[in-house]
Design an enzyme around this catalytic site. Structure first.
Site, PDB file in Angstrom:
ATOM      1  N   LEU B  90       0.807  -1.204   0.000  1.00  0.00           N
ATOM      2  CA  LEU B  90       0.000   0.000   0.000  1.00  0.00           C
ATOM      3  C   LEU B  90       0.847   1.264   0.000  1.00  0.00           C
ATOM      4  CD1 LEU B  90      -2.984  -0.811   2.363  1.00  0.00           C
ATOM      5  CD2 LEU B  90      -2.992  -0.594  -0.116  1.00  0.00           C
ATOM      6  N   CYS B  91       1.875   1.254  -0.814  1.00  0.00           N
ATOM      7  CA  CYS B  91       2.658   2.478  -0.922  1.00  0.00           C
ATOM      8  C   CYS B  91       2.949   2.755  -2.392  1.00  0.00           C
ATOM      9  CB  CYS B  91       3.927   2.424  -0.081  1.00  0.00           C
ATOM     10  SG  CYS B  91       4.793   0.878  -0.168  1.00  0.00           S
ATOM     11  N   GLY B  92       1.940   2.630  -3.203  1.00  0.00           N
ATOM     12  CA  GLY B  92       2.072   2.976  -4.610  1.00  0.00           C
ATOM     13  C   GLY B  92       3.054   2.065  -5.329  1.00  0.00           C
TER      14      GLY B  92
END
Lengths: 146, 295
Positions: B90-92
């Site tokens: 969940l960090c691109g």
């Protein structure tokens, strides 16, 4: 007032000190040395020990281990892998450091069975570590164990 | 047309998602500040260390007696790729970008007929490379349990890598991590750590100018031999910190985007909901009126 010079003490995790001092006693690998203004440019590695700083506003002591000191015309920079002000040093820190040195010694003894060099080095680090413990416990007046 | 109840549920669920992404964004922002501080704190050490190493390397590097960590093994047949990624997603594109860089690197080396080994630090990188290069993995470092990266963690990794080097497992080691440029930009970077490549005067002004001739205690060679392993640890430590800051930055902007998208979606759904509600009312009215007229 005596001449002063710039003194920096940095560890990888933080900068501990950066100010003007009169003299610094460095626990060099080949013996302690006291550095004052105008010292010959020198690079020396550190052994575990106590670094003593004499400044215009009093003295400070740090336990340092691993790293080096760079002395040049602009001042003294000490880069220590571990540096803790003596006042903040706790039993646990010390025990941890001694334990680490002991483990390193054990590993060295196993990996370099036939080469005395690394084993002796590790043994020396361990001994230095223990000596640091004795030194600061005396100087800080903490009760001796037992 | 979707019925009203479905739309209502949909809106509620997107609102929940937005709450979560918003919270994650704020947590990432707080962590980013801490990570940046940590990176900043370590910078003076790293810079000076590198400056001194560059100096030492320049004066000793040429000789035959130079330590192998500096001069290399004389071959570059086996490469170790140390891939540092995050433990969490969940960090691109953060993890994917590092993995991609490592993958291109590995492909190039393989095309040149070199042997490639991979050491992963961080779960996400291992997952990303497992399918393609799973057989090349030589180890994995798990940092899940560590909240705040300490120098001792880097030392542990460095010890492991140097141990492998001494055992002749590889000739060249390269770190892959993400360099923190600013909150929205992180740059996947490859950095060779063994043999060490210290460049003289990299952004360091005063040191080069003083040109002082140093006394060395003990000898230059001994100091270099003592400091090189520490140098590996320092490089890894600074890479870990940069990576940590990058991860939080990437997560923050990814979550910012997600929050904004959720907001847009809610607006769209709300309009749709209102329209269909209105349609239902209009429909009912028509029914009533035409019923009344029929009488």
């Amino acid at each position: 007032m005596a001449d002063t010079m710039q003194f920096d003490l940095v560890s990888p995790e933080r900068r501990l000190a950066s100010h003007k001092v009169v003299s610094v006693k460095i626990p060099g690998a080949e013996g302690d040395m006291t550095v004052m203004e105008g010292h010959t440019p020198t690079i020396t590695t550190l052994r575990p020990g106590v670094l003593k700083v004499d400044g215009p506003d009093g003295t400070a002591e740090y336990v340092v281990s691993g790293g080096f000191a760079e002395i040049n015309a602009s001042g003294v920079s000490v880069l220590a892998e571990k540096a803790i002000p003596v006042g903040e040093m706790t039993r646990e820190d010390l025990d941890q450091m001694i334990e680490d040195a002991r483990t390193a010694h054990e590993t060295a003894r196993e990996t370099f069975k036939n080469e005395p060099g690394p084993v002796d080095d590790a043994a020396k680090v361990l001994a230095d570590m223990v000596a640091v413990g004795d030194h600061i416990r005396l100087s800080s007046g903490a009760p001796l164990p037992g | 047309m979707a019925n009203l109840k479905d739309l209502k549920n949909r809106i509620a669920s997107v609102k929940n998602t937005r709450k979560i992404t918003k919270a994650m964004q704020m947590v990432a922002a707080a962590k980013l500040r801490r990570a940046q501080e940590a990176a900043e704190q370590s910078r003076p050490y790293t810079e000076r260390f590198n400056a001194v190493m560059a100096q030492l390397a320049a004066s000793v590097g040429g000789s035959d007696s130079a330590p192998r960590l500096l001069s290399g093994t004389g071959s570059d047949q086996t490469h170790l790729l140390v891939v540092i990624t995050a433990e969490r997603g969940l960090c691109g594109g953060f993890n994917a970008n590092i993995a991609k860089l490592a993958r291109t690197h590995a492909q190039r080396l393989k095309a040149e007929g070199k042997t490639v080994k991979i050491l992963t630090i961080g779960k996400k990188g291992r997952d990303a490379l497992k399918r393609e290069y799973g057989d090349l993995f030589v180890g994995h470092v798990d940092l899940t349990e560590i909240k705040r990266i300490a120098y001792s963690d880097a030392q542990g990794i460095a010890r492991d890598i140097i141990g492998r080097f001494d055992a002749g497992e590889f000739d060249v080691a390269t770190l892959f991590y993400s360099k923190f440029v600013n909150v929205v930009t992180q740059e996947p970077t490859a950095h060779q750590i063994i043999p060490a490549a210290y460049e003289a005067g990299e952004g360091d002004d005063a040191k080069a100018d003083t040109g002082a001739v140093y006394d060395y205690e003990p000898s230059e060679e001994a100091i270099l031999a003592d400091l090189l392993p520490r140098g590996v640890a320092t490089q890894i430590f600074s890479a870990l910190l940069e990576n940590g800051a990058s991860e939080q930055g990437a997560r923050m902007s990814a979550m910012d985007n997600a929050t904004r998208n959720a907001g847009e979606m809610i607006d769209k759904l709300t309009i749709e909901y209102n329209r269909s509600r209105q349609a239902v009312i209009t429909n009912e009215l028509i029914e009533i009126i035409s019923g009344a007229e029929a009488l």
